[in-house]
Design an enzyme around this catalytic site. Structure first.
Site, PDB file in Angstrom:
ATOM      1  N   GLN A   1      42.733  25.793  -2.172  1.00 29.97           N
ATOM      2  CA  GLN A   1      42.670  24.358  -1.884  1.00 29.97           C
ATOM      3  C   GLN A   1      41.194  23.944  -1.960  1.00 29.97           C
ATOM      4  OE1 GLN A   1      42.916  22.657   2.187  1.00 29.97           O
ATOM      5  NE2 GLN A   1      44.842  21.758   1.509  1.00 29.97           N
TER       6      GLN A   1
ATOM      7  N   HIS B   1      43.241  18.132  -1.765  1.00 33.88           N
ATOM      8  CA  HIS B   1      43.715  17.566  -0.495  1.00 33.88           C
ATOM      9  C   HIS B   1      43.337  16.095  -0.425  1.00 33.88           C
ATOM     10  CE1 HIS B   1      44.254  16.743   3.726  1.00 33.88           C
ATOM     11  NE2 HIS B   1      44.626  17.978   4.004  1.00 33.88           N
ATOM     12  N   CYS B   2      44.354  15.227  -0.392  1.00 35.69           N
ATOM     13  CA  CYS B   2      44.099  13.792  -0.297  1.00 35.69           C
ATOM     14  C   CYS B   2      45.003  13.167   0.775  1.00 35.69           C
ATOM     15  CB  CYS B   2      44.340  13.134  -1.651  1.00 35.69           C
ATOM     16  SG  CYS B   2      43.704  11.453  -1.754  1.00 35.69           S
TER      17      CYS B   2
ATOM     18  N   TYR C   1      41.797  12.271   5.773  1.00 34.87           N
ATOM     19  CA  TYR C   1      41.016  13.423   6.218  1.00 34.87           C
ATOM     20  C   TYR C   1      40.256  14.024   5.056  1.00 34.87           C
ATOM     21  CZ  TYR C   1      40.261  17.609   9.170  1.00 34.87           C
ATOM     22  OH  TYR C   1      39.734  18.618   9.930  1.00 34.87           O
TER      23      TYR C   1
ATOM     24  N   ARG D   1      53.456  27.931   9.380  1.00 29.99           N
ATOM     25  CA  ARG D   1      53.621  28.778  10.568  1.00 29.99           C
ATOM     26  C   ARG D   1      54.812  29.741  10.482  1.00 29.99           C
ATOM     27  NH1 ARG D   1      53.636  23.997  14.688  1.00 29.99           N
ATOM     28  NH2 ARG D   1      54.538  23.017  12.843  1.00 29.99           N
TER      29      ARG D   1
ATOM     30  N   GLY E   1      57.222  39.721  27.086  1.00 32.52           N
ATOM     31  CA  GLY E   1      56.441  40.944  26.912  1.00 32.52           C
ATOM     32  C   GLY E   1      57.292  42.190  27.010  1.00 32.52           C
TER      33      GLY E   1
ATOM     34  N   LYS F   1      61.419  21.639  24.004  1.00 29.49           N
ATOM     35  CA  LYS F   1      60.917  23.010  23.954  1.00 29.49           C
ATOM     36  C   LYS F   1      62.007  24.040  23.690  1.00 29.49           C
ATOM     37  CE  LYS F   1      57.408  24.359  26.240  1.00 29.49           C
ATOM     38  NZ  LYS F   1      56.516  24.831  27.315  1.00 29.49           N
TER      39      LYS F   1
END
Length: 661
Positions: free
Chosen positions: A104, A168-169, A173, A321, A394, A431
Site C-alpha cells: 500500500q 489509499h484514498c 486520511y 483481523r 486462559g 459484545k
C-alpha cells in the site's frame, strides 16, 4: 455450499495478475516496522504465514514514498532504488508461499509524525492530527513532487516483484484521502472546492503510477463508499468518481467507509457494529464500473463472504483481523472445516490498541501473531498428566494447547460451565461476538480429548490425591472492593454479580462506582434492561425508568479501551442520560449515598440511590499455587490469577505454559 465449488475460491483476473481466490488480507498497522524503512523478518513473517494459509493476496500497510514524512512510527519505505532488493526478498517469500504481495503506497500527509521533529506535516489545508500537530498547506510545486514520488515508488514495487500496488484514498486520511474529503480540503485553487478538483490529486497520482509501470500492472484503490460524517463525501460522490478512477487506470476498487477522526468505528467496526459494514456501498459502486470491487469492514465470517460473492454483490473481500486470528482461515474454509477456524471476536483488543505491555500488534485469540514460527506444531516429548484449575479463557487455551500436543489433560472448574469472567464480559449489548472464542476452544478441547469436571472446587488435598505431573492455575480474579469507609457497615453489591445475573435492577436510581470497562458496561446493561413499555403483570413485576450515575477517579471513562469501542459506548451512555463524574474520588458509602472528593478538593454527598454497585475492577485470586509447589513437579500460574488484566494475557500465558510442559 461446498467451498471448493464457490465463486469465492475461483480465480480472478485483475489487470495482468490472476488471483487464485477472492480473499485478500487488508492492510493493518502492525508496529513491527524497522527504523531504516526495510521490512524486518518478524513483519514479513506475518504476511508469509497468511500466504501459506491460502490467502489470495496480502497487503502490507503504509509503504511511504518519502521517509522524511513518517507515518505513525517506524515506516516501511519505497523511496529509494536501494530498497528494491530487500523488498524483492519479501515479495519472493510471499510468492513462494502461493500468494502475491501488494504494498500500500502512501504519503501520510497530515497524519505524519514528523511534527515531533519540528517539521510540519503536509496537508491540503491546515489540519490538526491526532498528535495535535498542525499541517501546512502543500504548495503546487510540492504536489507535483509528491505525485512523481508515487510514480517512482510504484515502479520500484514492480521491480521488486510485487503483484501490484494499492493506493489509499479513504477515510479523509493521509494525503490523497485528505485531498478528496471536504472535511479536510479547504483549498481555493485547482485542487480544492468542487468534487472534481478535490479528486484531481488522486487521479494525477493514478495517472503518474500508470506512466511508471507496465501496461495492466494492477493498481488497487481503497476508497470510503460513504464517509458517514456530516459534511463528508457521500455514496453519491463515490458513484460519480468511481468510473473516473477506473478511466485513470485503477484495476480494482476496495470499498471501506467512515473517517479516521469523526467515526473510527466505521473504519474498524468492532463490538456492536453489524457484519459487512460497507457491503451496500460496494454493491452500488460495482454497478457503475467494469473492474472488480472488493468490500472491507467486519467481514469476519468466511461463509458470509462466500455468500455475498456468490450472489454477485461484490467480486471479492478484504479481511484483516480474521486473518490475524487464523492465518489458515482460507485453507480451512476451502476444505469446509469451519469449526476449525479460530474466530475473530471483533474485540478491538491488541490488534488495534497498543500499550506499554503490548506495544505491537497481537491477537487475543492467536498468541502467535508476531512470532509466527517460534512455536512449531509438534507433539510434546513426554506426555504428562496435566491438571488445569479453571475453565476461563486462559484455562481453556492451556487445556487445548496441552491436549493437542499429546498431554493427558483434565480441567476442574468450580462453576457449572466454561468461560470464567468472559461470561460477564459478553453480557452488555454488542459484545456477544466474543462468545465465539470459547465456543471454538470448547470444540477443540472436546476434539483433543480434554476431560472436564464442573462444580469442582480445587483444594490442596484434592490435587494431592489427583497426583498430576503438572498443574496450571487459572483461577482468575475476584471483584475488587477497596477498604472505603462504609463497606464494612453496609451491604456491598458488585457490578460483577449484576452482570452475572445474580440480582436485577428493575428501576430506580443507580450509582456505579468506577469508570473502566466493567463499570461502563454495567451502566450500559442497566439502561438496556430498562424496558418501561414491556408487557408486565402488576406493579411489582414492572420494569421502569432508571437513572444511572458513574463515579470515576481518572480524568476520563474507559481508559485503555480501543476508540472504535470507546466512542460508541460513550455516546450510548450520554444518550441514556448517565451522569458522569470524572476526577472524582470515592471517600465513603452508605446504603443510599456516596461521599466524593472532586478534583479541586471539595467534598460532597451524592444522595438518594436505590442501588450502589462497585465496578472498580478485579484483584487476582490464587489460593493454591504456593502450596501446590511443595508436591507437584511443575506448577504454572497464568492470567488474572497472576494479575487482573485483559483476557488476551490469560490466553497467551495459557498457551505458553501449556506449550512448555
Amino acid at each position: 455450499m461446498d467451498m471448493k465449488d464457490s465463486k469465492l475460491f475461483s480465480p480472478l483476473k485483475v489487470g495482468s495478475l490472476t488471483l487464485k481466490n477472492r480473499v485478500g488480507m487488508a492492510p493493518m498497522s502492525m508496529d513491527y516496522e524497522a527504523e531504516d524503512g526495510t521490512v524486518p523478518k518478524k513483519l514479513a513473517d506475518i504476511f508469509v504465514r497468511r500466504a501459506e494459509g491460502g490467502t489470495g493476496y496480502v497487503v502490507i500497510d503504509a509503504v511511504t514514498v518519502d521517509r522524511n514524512y513518517q507515518y505513525i512510527g517506524n515506516t516501511t519505505c519505497l523511496d529509494s532504488d536501494s530498497l528494491v532488493p530487500q523488498f524483492k526478498e519479501f515479495a519472493d517469500r510471499v510468492s513462494a508461499a502461493g500468494s502475491t504481495l501488494i504494498p500500500q503506497i502512501i504519503h501520510p500527509g497530515p497524519e505524519s509524525i514528523c511534527g515531533f521533529r519540528k517539521i510540519p506535516p503536509l496537508g491540503p489545508s491546515v489540519n490538526t492530527n491526532a498528535n495535535c500537530h498542525v499541517s501546512r498547506s502543500i504548495s503546487i510545486d510540492e504536489i507535483h513532487t509528491v505525485i512523481r514520488q508515487f510514480g517512482a515508488a510504484a515502479r520500484r514495487a514492480e521491480e521488486a516483484g510485487c503483484g501490484g500496488i494499492s493506493l489509499h484514498c479513504a477515510h479523509a486520511y493521509m494525503l490523497p484521502g485528505a485531498f478528496l474529503s471536504p472535511l479536510r480540503n479547504k483549498r481555493m485553487d485547482e485542487y480544492g472546492g468542487s468534487l472534481d478538483n478535490r479528486a484531481r490529486f488522486i487521479i494525477e497520482v493514478i495517472e503518474e503510477v500508470r506512466r511508471n509501470v507496465s501496461a495492466d500492472y494492477p493498481v488497487f484503490l481503497r476508497i470510503s463508499g460513504d464517509e458517514r460524517a456530516e459534511g463528508g463525501n457521500s455514496l453519491e460522490d463515490m458513484l460519480y468518481l468511481a468510473p473516473k478512477f477506473e478511466a485513470a487506470g485503477v484495476n480494482l476498487l476496495e470499498v471501506s467507509g467512515g473517517t479516521q477522526y469523526e467515526g473510527l468505528e466505521y473504519i474498524i467496526p468492532s463490538q456492536s457494529k453489524r457484519i459487512g459494514m460497507n457491503i451496500y456501498e460496494a454493491a452500488e459502486i460495482k454497478k457503475v464500473v467494469g473492474i472488480p470491487v472488493y468490500a472491507v469492514g467486519k467481514i469476519n465470517d468466511i461463509r458470509y463472504a462466500a455468500d455475498i460473492v456468490e450472489r454477485g454483490i461484490v467480486d471479492g473481500v478484504s479481511m484483516g483481523r480474521p486473518l490475524l486470528a487464523d492465518p489458515d482461515l482460507c485453507s480451512k474454509a476451502y476444505e469446509n472445516r469451519f469449526d476449525d477456524i479460530t474466530p475473530c471476536g471483533s474485540c478491538g483488543g491488541s490488534c488495534i490498541t497498543r500499550s506499554a505491555q503490548s506495544p505491537q500488534c497481537r491477537c487475543h485469540i492467536n498468541p502467535l501473531v508476531g512470532r509466527e514460527y517460534d512455536f512449531p506444531d509438534v507433539p510434546a516429548k513426554k506426555p504428562k498428566k496435566t491438571l488445569i484449575i479453571g475453565a476461563g479463557p486462559g484455562g481453556m487455551y492451556a487445556a487445548v494447547t496441552a491436549a493437542e500436543r499429546g498431554h493427558n489433560v483434565t480441567v476442574w472448574e468450580a462453576d457449572d460451565n466454561i468461560g470464567g469472567q468472559l461470561n460477564m464480559a459478553v453480557v452488555s449489548p454488542g459484545k456477544q461476538e466474543m462468545t465465539k472464542w470459547l465456543v471454538h476452544l470448547n470444540y477443540r478441547a472436546k476434539k483433543a480429548g480434554v476431560g472436564f469436571e464442573f462444580g469442582k472446587e480445587a483444594t490442596v488435598e484434592e490435587v494431592r490425591r489427583f497426583a498430576p505431573d503438572a498443574v496450571i492455575v487459572a483461577t482468575g480474579a475476584r471483584p475488587l472492593v477497596p477498604p472505603i469507609k462504609g463497606t464494612k457497615e453496609y451491604p456491598v453489591l458488585t457490578a460483577h454479580d449484576f452482570l452475572r445475573g445474580r440480582f436485577v435492577i428493575p428501576k430506580g436510581r443507580v450509582c456505579v462506582l468506577g469508570g473502566g470497562a466493567v463499570a461502563c458496561e454495567t451502566a450500559e446493561t442497566i439502561l438496556a434492561n430498562a424496558r418501561p413499555t414491556a408487557f408486565t403483570r402488576g406493579y411489582e413485576a414492572s420494569i421502569g425508568d432508571v437513572e444511572v450515575t458513574l463515579v470515576e477517579m481518572l480524568p476520563q471513562l474507559l481508559t485503555g479501551v480501543c476508540e472504535p469501542n470507546r466512542a460508541p459506548m460513550l455516546r450510548k451512555l450520554k444518550k441514556g442520560g448517565v451522569q458522569i463524574n470524572v476526577n472524582t474520588k470515592i471517600l465513603e458509602v452508605t446504603d443510599h449515598d456516596v461521599k466524593v472528593q472532586r478534583g479541586d478538593g471539595t467534598e460532597e454527598w451524592l444522595k438518594g440511590f436505590d442501588y450502589i454497585l462497585f465496578g472498580l475492577g478485579s484483584r487476582n485470586y490464587d489460593p493454591l499455587s504456593e502450596s501446590l509447589k511443595e508436591f507437584v513437579p511443575e506448577v504454572h500460574v497464568i492470567g488474572d490469577a497472576v494479575k487482573a488484566r485483559q483476557a488476551s494475557y490469560a490466553m497467551w500465558e495459557g498457551f505458553e505454559a501449556a506449550y512448555g510442559l
